[in-house]
Motif scaffolding. Structure first.
Motif, mmCIF file in Angstrom:
data_model
loop_
_atom_site.group_PDB
_atom_site.id
_atom_site.type_symbol
_atom_site.label_atom_id
_atom_site.label_comp_id
_atom_site.label_asym_id
_atom_site.label_seq_id
_atom_site.Cartn_x
_atom_site.Cartn_y
_atom_site.Cartn_z
ATOM 1 N N MET A 419 36.207 85.835 -18.153
ATOM 2 C CA MET A 419 37.800 85.723 -18.138
ATOM 3 C C MET A 419 38.387 87.135 -17.783
ATOM 4 S SD MET A 419 39.534 82.783 -18.058
ATOM 5 C CE MET A 419 41.020 83.639 -17.927
ATOM 6 N N ARG A 420 37.670 88.005 -18.307
ATOM 7 C CA ARG A 420 38.010 89.498 -18.133
ATOM 8 C C ARG A 420 37.963 90.029 -16.700
ATOM 9 N NH1 ARG A 420 38.860 92.973 -22.588
ATOM 10 N NH2 ARG A 420 38.756 92.529 -24.638
ATOM 11 N N SER A 421 36.722 89.430 -16.123
ATOM 12 C CA SER A 421 36.552 89.752 -14.665
ATOM 13 C C SER A 421 37.575 89.050 -13.644
ATOM 14 C CB SER A 421 35.080 89.772 -14.443
ATOM 15 O OG SER A 421 34.690 88.537 -14.673
ATOM 16 N N THR A 422 37.635 87.824 -14.227
ATOM 17 C CA THR A 422 38.862 87.132 -13.307
ATOM 18 C C THR A 422 40.051 87.541 -13.463
ATOM 19 O OG1 THR A 422 37.460 84.972 -13.791
ATOM 20 C CG2 THR A 422 39.729 84.773 -12.935
ATOM 21 N N TYR A 423 40.470 87.673 -14.655
ATOM 22 C CA TYR A 423 41.593 88.620 -14.961
ATOM 23 C C TYR A 423 41.927 90.021 -13.875
ATOM 24 C CZ TYR A 423 45.700 91.137 -17.180
ATOM 25 O OH TYR A 423 46.975 91.833 -17.395
ATOM 26 N N ASP A 424 41.021 90.680 -13.832
ATOM 27 C CA ASP A 424 40.944 91.909 -12.971
ATOM 28 C C ASP A 424 40.958 91.726 -11.501
ATOM 29 O OD1 ASP A 424 40.662 93.333 -15.314
ATOM 30 O OD2 ASP A 424 38.657 93.607 -15.217
ATOM 31 N N LEU A 425 40.158 90.595 -11.217
ATOM 32 C CA LEU A 425 40.279 90.426 -9.759
ATOM 33 C C LEU A 425 41.634 89.728 -9.318
ATOM 34 C CD1 LEU A 425 38.154 90.451 -7.107
ATOM 35 C CD2 LEU A 425 38.110 88.132 -7.438
ATOM 36 N N ILE A 426 42.301 88.804 -10.094
ATOM 37 C CA ILE A 426 43.537 88.355 -9.891
ATOM 38 C C ILE A 426 44.555 89.392 -9.770
ATOM 39 C CG2 ILE A 426 45.469 86.960 -10.707
ATOM 40 C CD1 ILE A 426 43.426 85.012 -11.910
ATOM 41 N N HIS A 427 44.556 90.527 -10.539
ATOM 42 C CA HIS A 427 45.374 91.568 -10.522
ATOM 43 C C HIS A 427 45.166 92.436 -9.215
ATOM 44 C CE1 HIS A 427 46.738 90.134 -14.250
ATOM 45 N NE2 HIS A 427 47.678 91.035 -14.252
ATOM 46 N N GLN A 428 43.990 92.764 -8.781
ATOM 47 C CA GLN A 428 43.616 93.137 -7.752
ATOM 48 C C GLN A 428 44.100 92.698 -6.488
ATOM 49 O OE1 GLN A 428 39.238 94.121 -7.513
ATOM 50 N NE2 GLN A 428 39.400 94.253 -5.361
ATOM 51 N N ARG A 429 43.944 91.369 -6.563
ATOM 52 C CA ARG A 429 44.474 90.696 -5.304
ATOM 53 C C ARG A 429 45.658 90.280 -5.149
ATOM 54 N NH1 ARG A 429 39.092 86.883 -3.213
ATOM 55 N NH2 ARG A 429 37.752 88.829 -2.857
ATOM 56 N N LEU A 430 46.178 89.836 -6.254
ATOM 57 C CA LEU A 430 47.641 88.959 -6.092
ATOM 58 C C LEU A 430 48.649 89.883 -7.033
ATOM 59 C CD1 LEU A 430 46.635 85.612 -7.443
ATOM 60 C CD2 LEU A 430 46.899 86.250 -5.133
ATOM 61 N N GLY A 431 48.347 91.144 -7.612
ATOM 62 C CA GLY A 431 49.438 91.666 -8.295
ATOM 63 C C GLY A 431 50.067 92.845 -7.428
ATOM 64 N N ARG A 432 51.336 93.161 -7.796
ATOM 65 C CA ARG A 432 52.088 94.183 -7.270
ATOM 66 C C ARG A 432 53.161 94.540 -8.111
ATOM 67 N NH1 ARG A 432 54.761 93.812 -1.153
ATOM 68 N NH2 ARG A 432 56.015 95.753 -1.435
#
Lengths: 525, 159
Positions: A419-432
């Motif tokens: 979950m932690r790594s999924t959280y990180d990738l979501i923020h990397q790709r979808l966050g702004r």
């Protein structure tokens, strides 16, 4: 109640808007009334009043009828709108207009009472209007006083709970996604939808938010509506229903309307009702589990109904669907849909274990077997080892923000490495700028949508659940900065300007706010 | 004429008339709700008013049937069509005389002359009850005609 102060060169005035609380038939008060009181505060202020009633989405022109001392009426079909005011009005074309100059302390009233199918009730003004205002204030004070959230964000949580209450259709308990249609998700583009319906997708999280804030009656009422409305399509569930439980919600375009900021088309109805979304089974069961937890055995009918949903999940979980995001394209195997199928069976088995639902042994074995199979599919095909993340679809390489809900609904611990790594990738790709888009895929509709409000709150929920309280609070305060001056959110937030996009106010975003605030508070405890 | 049967048919005629009026409301042809208007004579509570209204309206319709039977006997015509005609005339009388007078006798009905007060808030029906929708005259006449026709039919069978 809404208070708006107007400050002019010559003085100031305060406008109070409210919908008086209906007393449940204990008097003859109108069931639907908008009451406005305008009061001069200082100096003198000239007030202009203009009322142009255009029912049926402005497809009808109405000429108001003067009714002597009863005011004015606008009559169409079996519906009537009564305009009653102590400001002198006259007709100007099909509109009613009036002007009044108010000095300090002077007060005027305007009542719009709508009635369908019955003789109208004409509410009196003056001190009687003041009584309705006082009763309404007292009712809301009592209602908000029952909010059990006691954390530092109480004002924001109460504001969100009030919004959910205002989006509730009192007669059935249904909660609409938003009270508006076609406020654009991208200005000038075609992302304009009708949200005046009840999405089962929202059910589990909405029930959780109502229960967490102490509004059990509202939660049970919502659940009751849901179980009742879905009988028409049971054991299959439809994505959405209207407040009466009607299932045909055909989409139409109103070509005579220009739309907000020239954003055409204006749509009524929503063809998303034809879609297949497998996550909704989990949402309904989760809502039932939350609402019924620790309250004894389910009645026979509800038990039969929920068990039927489990059977459908067992038959259909491995099929493709449109996902929680209602993607209007080819059906796919969305990971989150599988997660919610898992949640449906998990919830039913928990109800069985708690004694609330008695399942035959064969059914327990079936649900357990299928739950394990779903989990295996999610963990083997919904997790991309190369990316170190769960993915939007099975065997995929893209992410979407719904994956954050895996921790919120209890499928996976928020602190789990996956979950932690999924959280990180979501923020990397979808966050702004501290906000989150909902997905990275092009959905075939023109225009770029804004960040999704609720996704930002799901991220906060994850942070709180894994113990990163400082980060959760920092992010929560950042999200609060995007509310308007009344503390309200639309569905989306324009990343560049911070402006609200889409239908407004949006129940789901406020549900997210409540659940995130509660998650922070629970993590702190 | 058998009294028990007359009582039964009076009830049936009232039920038929009520069904026509309720159907008119349900289909959106009229906002006229005689039970609400009658019930609010007794109470200012909307939920109770409807219950009281149905009860009183049913009793009134039932008793009024005997006036119709008296009329049939007095003119010596016992047919459904004469009953329907009597109902139609009765309906016209209600629309042009009784309903417009209601604001002057109803304790909770507002009037265009006296305005709205804390006690008087119900919308008055107006001439031919058109304030309750332009279809109201027709639906009221239809209901009264059905009422008279049912009573006339009974009188025809009984004679």
């Amino acid at each position: 109640m809404l208070e708006t102060d107007f400050i002019t060169d010559s003085g100031s005035a305060r406008l109070i808007d409210l919908m008086p609380i209906d007393d449940g038939g204990r008097s003859l008060r109108p069931m639907r009334e908008v009451l406005r009181a305008i009061e001069g505060m200082a100096g003198t202020v000239e007030i202009e009043l203009r009322l142009d009633v255009r029912p049926d989405y402005a497809r009808r022109n109405l000429r108001p009828r003067r009714r002597g001392r009863l005011g004015w009426t606008c009559l169409w079909g079996d519906e009537v709108l009564v305009v009653h005011t102590d400001i002198a009005l006259q007709r100007e074309g099909d509109a009613l207009v009036g002007t009044v100059t108010l000095g300090a302390g002077e007060r005027r009233y305007l009542s719009l009472a709508y009635t369908k199918g019955d003789p109208a009730v004409l509410p009196p003004l003056g001190r009687h209007a003041e009584e309705r205002i006082a009763d309404t204030i007292a009712w809301w004070r009592d209602w908000t006083g029952r909010c059990q959230y006691t954390g530092p964000y109480r004002d924001e949580v109460v504001r969100s709970a009030v919004t959910l209450k205002l989006l509730t259709y009192t007669l059935s308990g249904a909660i609409v996604a938003a009270p508006t249609t076609s406020l654009p998700e991208a200005i000038g583009k075609g992302r304009n939808w009708d949200y005046r319906y009840c999405w089962l997708r929202d059910a589990g999280l909405t029930t959780e938010a109502l229960l967490a804030t102490g509004y059990r009656e509202e939660a049970l009422s919502f659940l009751g509506w849901m179980l009742h409305a879905t009988r028409l399509s049971w054991p299959e569930l439809q994505v959405m229903y209207d407040v009466f439980g009607r299932t045909r919600l055909d989409e139409k375009e109103l070509t005579h309307l220009a739309g907000y900021a020239a954003s055409r088309p204006v749509r009524i109805g929503n063809d998303a009702y034809r879609q297949r979304q497998l996550d909704i089974y989990g949402e309904v069961v989760t809502a039932a589990c939350a609402a019924l937890a620790g309250n004894g055995r389910l009645d026979r009918e509800s038990a039969h109904m929920l068990t039927g949903l489990g059977d459908v999940v067992c038959r259909q979980w491995y099929e493709s669907d449109c996902s929680i995001w209602e993607v209007r394209g080819p059906l796919r195997h969305y990971t989150f849909s599988k997660v919610m199928c898992w949640a449906a069976l998990d919830g039913l088995l928990k109800l069985h274990d708690d004694g609330a639902l008695v399942l035959p042994t064969a059914k327990v074995e079936l649900f357990g077997r299928e739950r394990a199979a779903i989990e295996q599919a999610i963990e083997q095909r919904g997790f991309n080892a190369a990316l170190g993340s769960y993915t939007s679809v099975l065997d995929g390489d893209k992410v979407d923000a719904s994956l954050l809900l895996m921790a919120c609904i209890g499928y996976k611990d928020a602190g789990d490495p996956r979950m932690r790594s999924t959280y990180d990738l979501i923020h990397q790709r979808l966050g702004r700028d501290g906000l989150l888009n909902r997905y990275e895929r092009f959905d075939g509709i023109a225009g770029v949508e804004g960040a999704f409000g609720i996704c930002g709150f799901w991220a906060i929920d994850n942070l709180a659940k894994r113990g990163d309280l400082d980060a959760a609070e920092r992010r929560f305060r950042h999200m609060l900065s995007f509310a308007n001056d009344l503390g309200l959110y639309a569905e989306e937030i324009d990343i560049a300007s911070g402006a609200a996009l889409g239908n407004f106010p949006q129940a789901f975003t406020h549900v997210g706010l409540i659940n995130a605030a509660v998650a922070i508070e629970r993590a702190r405890a | 004429m058998n009294l028990a049967y007359a009582v039964l048919w009076g009830l049936l005629a009232t039920v038929a008339m009520t069904m026509v009026l309720r159907a008119s409301q349900g289909f959106g042809w009229s906002r006229l709700s005689i039970p609400l208007l009658v019930g609010t004579f007794v109470t200012g509570q909307r939920d109770r008013a409807v219950v009281w209204g149905y009860l009183l309206y049913a009793i009134g319709g039932w008793l009024f049937a005997f006036v119709y039977f008296l009329l049939f006997d007095s003119v010596g015509i016992h047919t459904w069509w004469f009953g329907a005609l009597a109902g139609l005339v009765h309906g016209v009388f209600l629309l042009v005389s009784v309903l417009p007078l209601l604001p002057f006798i109803h304790p909770r009905m507002a009037s265009e002359y006296h305005g709205v007060t804390a006690e008087r808030q119900l919308e008055p029906p107006g001439f031919m009850a058109v304030n309750y929708g332009y279809g109201t005259p027709l639906t009221t006449l239809a209901a009264q005609t059905v009422y008279g026709a049912v009573l006339g039919a009974f009188a025809q069978l009984a004679n």
